[in-house]
Design an enzyme around this catalytic site. Sequence first.
Site, PDB file in Angstrom:
ATOM      1  N   GLY A  89       0.838  -1.244  -0.184  1.00 17.34           N
ATOM      2  CA  GLY A  89       0.017   0.030   0.037  1.00 17.34           C
ATOM      3  C   GLY A  89       0.797   1.404  -0.095  1.00 17.34           C
ATOM      4  O   GLY A  89       0.226   2.252  -0.156  1.00 17.34           O
ATOM      5  N   TRP A 117      19.721   0.523 -22.278  1.00 15.54           N
ATOM      6  CA  TRP A 117      20.056  -0.929 -22.667  1.00 15.54           C
ATOM      7  C   TRP A 117      19.195  -1.251 -24.120  1.00 15.54           C
ATOM      8  O   TRP A 117      18.246  -0.652 -24.316  1.00 15.54           O
ATOM      9  CB  TRP A 117      19.283  -1.948 -21.819  1.00 15.54           C
ATOM     10  CG  TRP A 117      20.238  -2.239 -20.593  1.00 15.54           C
ATOM     11  CD1 TRP A 117      21.178  -1.385 -20.174  1.00 15.54           C
ATOM     12  CD2 TRP A 117      20.249  -3.180 -19.670  1.00 15.54           C
ATOM     13  NE1 TRP A 117      21.670  -2.071 -19.246  1.00 15.54           N
ATOM     14  CE2 TRP A 117      21.175  -3.062 -18.806  1.00 15.54           C
ATOM     15  CE3 TRP A 117      19.247  -4.492 -19.673  1.00 15.54           C
ATOM     16  CZ2 TRP A 117      21.341  -3.906 -17.666  1.00 15.54           C
ATOM     17  CZ3 TRP A 117      19.798  -5.402 -18.646  1.00 15.54           C
ATOM     18  CH2 TRP A 117      20.737  -5.144 -17.626  1.00 15.54           C
ATOM     19  N   ARG A 151       6.210  -1.450 -26.185  1.00 21.08           N
ATOM     20  CA  ARG A 151       5.827  -1.727 -25.036  1.00 21.08           C
ATOM     21  C   ARG A 151       4.454  -0.763 -24.656  1.00 21.08           C
ATOM     22  O   ARG A 151       4.230   0.334 -25.205  1.00 21.08           O
ATOM     23  CB  ARG A 151       6.501  -1.289 -23.649  1.00 21.08           C
ATOM     24  CG  ARG A 151       7.924  -1.980 -23.436  1.00 21.08           C
ATOM     25  CD  ARG A 151       7.641  -3.510 -22.848  1.00 21.08           C
ATOM     26  NE  ARG A 151       8.581  -4.542 -23.034  1.00 21.08           N
ATOM     27  CZ  ARG A 151       9.276  -5.215 -23.834  1.00 21.08           C
ATOM     28  NH1 ARG A 151       8.818  -5.236 -25.159  1.00 21.08           N
ATOM     29  NH2 ARG A 151      10.164  -5.877 -23.467  1.00 21.08           N
ATOM     30  N   TYR A 159       9.869 -15.057 -11.996  1.00 20.09           N
ATOM     31  CA  TYR A 159       8.589 -13.975 -11.429  1.00 20.09           C
ATOM     32  C   TYR A 159       7.246 -14.351 -12.153  1.00 20.09           C
ATOM     33  O   TYR A 159       6.169 -14.399 -11.507  1.00 20.09           O
ATOM     34  CB  TYR A 159       8.936 -12.586 -11.765  1.00 20.09           C
ATOM     35  CG  TYR A 159       8.168 -11.265 -11.324  1.00 20.09           C
ATOM     36  CD1 TYR A 159       7.794 -11.026 -10.117  1.00 20.09           C
ATOM     37  CD2 TYR A 159       7.339 -11.055 -12.486  1.00 20.09           C
ATOM     38  CE1 TYR A 159       7.140  -9.979  -9.925  1.00 20.09           C
ATOM     39  CE2 TYR A 159       6.404 -10.124 -12.132  1.00 20.09           C
ATOM     40  CZ  TYR A 159       6.066  -9.571 -10.887  1.00 20.09           C
ATOM     41  OH  TYR A 159       5.142  -8.743 -10.767  1.00 20.09           O
ATOM     42  N   GLY A 195       3.596   1.798  -1.883  1.00 19.50           N
ATOM     43  CA  GLY A 195       4.261   2.065  -3.268  1.00 19.50           C
ATOM     44  C   GLY A 195       3.501   3.038  -4.166  1.00 19.50           C
ATOM     45  O   GLY A 195       2.624   3.583  -3.830  1.00 19.50           O
TER      46      GLY A 195
END
Length: 310
Positions: A10, A195, A202, A130, A12
Site C-alpha cells: 500500500g 539498454w 511496450r 517472477y 508503493g
Amino acid sequence: MKKSILITGGTGMLGHALNNILHTGVFLSSKDGDLRDKRQTEAIFEKHKPEIVIHMAGKVGGIKANMNHLGEFYYDNIMINTNVLEASRKHNVQKVLSVLSTCVYPDDIKYPLTEEQIHNGRPHHSNYAYAHAKRMLDVQSRAYRQQYGCNFITVVPNNLFGIHDNFDLQNSHVLPAMIRKIYEAKRYGRSVTLWGDGSPLREFTFSHDMAKIIMFLLENYNEPSPINVGNTKEYSIKEVAEIIAKIYDYDGEIIWDTSAPPGQFRKPSSNQNLLNLGFSEDNYTDFNTAIRAVCKWFENHYEEARGVKL
C-alpha cells in the site's frame, strides 16, 4: 466503498495512487509485517479483519533485477501470494483483487494477448521465475474459488508507471530507469546509456488510471478468469526516450548498449473484456500528459525519490 479494505503493497506507487481516490482503508507496508511469513500475515488479518483485500505486494523489478535474482523473485512472490490468499480464505474476506502482470503470458503466443492464453506456454526467459509465481497467484485464486467459493479475482496490467515510482537503477522498471538516467544526464551534463537498441515495443498505463480501474472492478467484476486492464497503445523504447529527453530539454548523446538484453520485442494486450464491462478508453490518461507529470514530479522530488535519496 464503506467496507473495511486492506491494501498490501500500500505504500508503493500504486498504493499512493489508490490512496488519492480511496481515502480509506489500511495501506500496508513492509514495516507492518513480513507477508512471506505465515504467522505474521495471519496476525495482520486478525488485527484488521478486512472485508476486501487489494493484493498488490510483491518483489518486483526490471529485466536486470529479474535475471540476477531469479530464485529470490520466485520464492518471495510465491510465499507472499500463498500467505495472503490463505489468510483471506481463513478470515472469510468477501473479495480479493490480486494484481498480476503481462509477463505471465507465454513468450511464443498469438497477439494480442488474451486472457485464455495465459497458461499456453513458457513465459519469456528473462523473468520466467517472477512470471510463474504470478501465474500461481491466478491458479490459487481459481482453486480457492472452486473449492471454497472465494470471490478472488485477478487483474493483468501492463507496464505501470507514475508518481512515487521506484527509481533505483538496479531494481526499477524500464520507464523510471530512463527518466532518472536522462534527467541526471541533463543535470550533470553527460551522455546517457540505455539498454538494447530502442526497438522493443511496450504498452504503458498510468498508475492513477490503474487505481480507477481497480475500484471499477471491485464493483463490476466477479469472474474466475483474469482480466487485462492496461492501456493498449504501443510505444517503442526509443520513442519513450525521445519523449523524456524533450521534456527535460536534453540534447546530449543517447548511447544504445546493444550488448545488453532487450527483453521481449513486443507483448500487445487486449483490454476488450474490460471495455465490455463499461470502462471507457477515454478514461486512460494520454501517455504524453502522464509521462510529463511523472518527469516533472521526479525533477521536483529528485533528492528524496524512492531509489535515489541522496
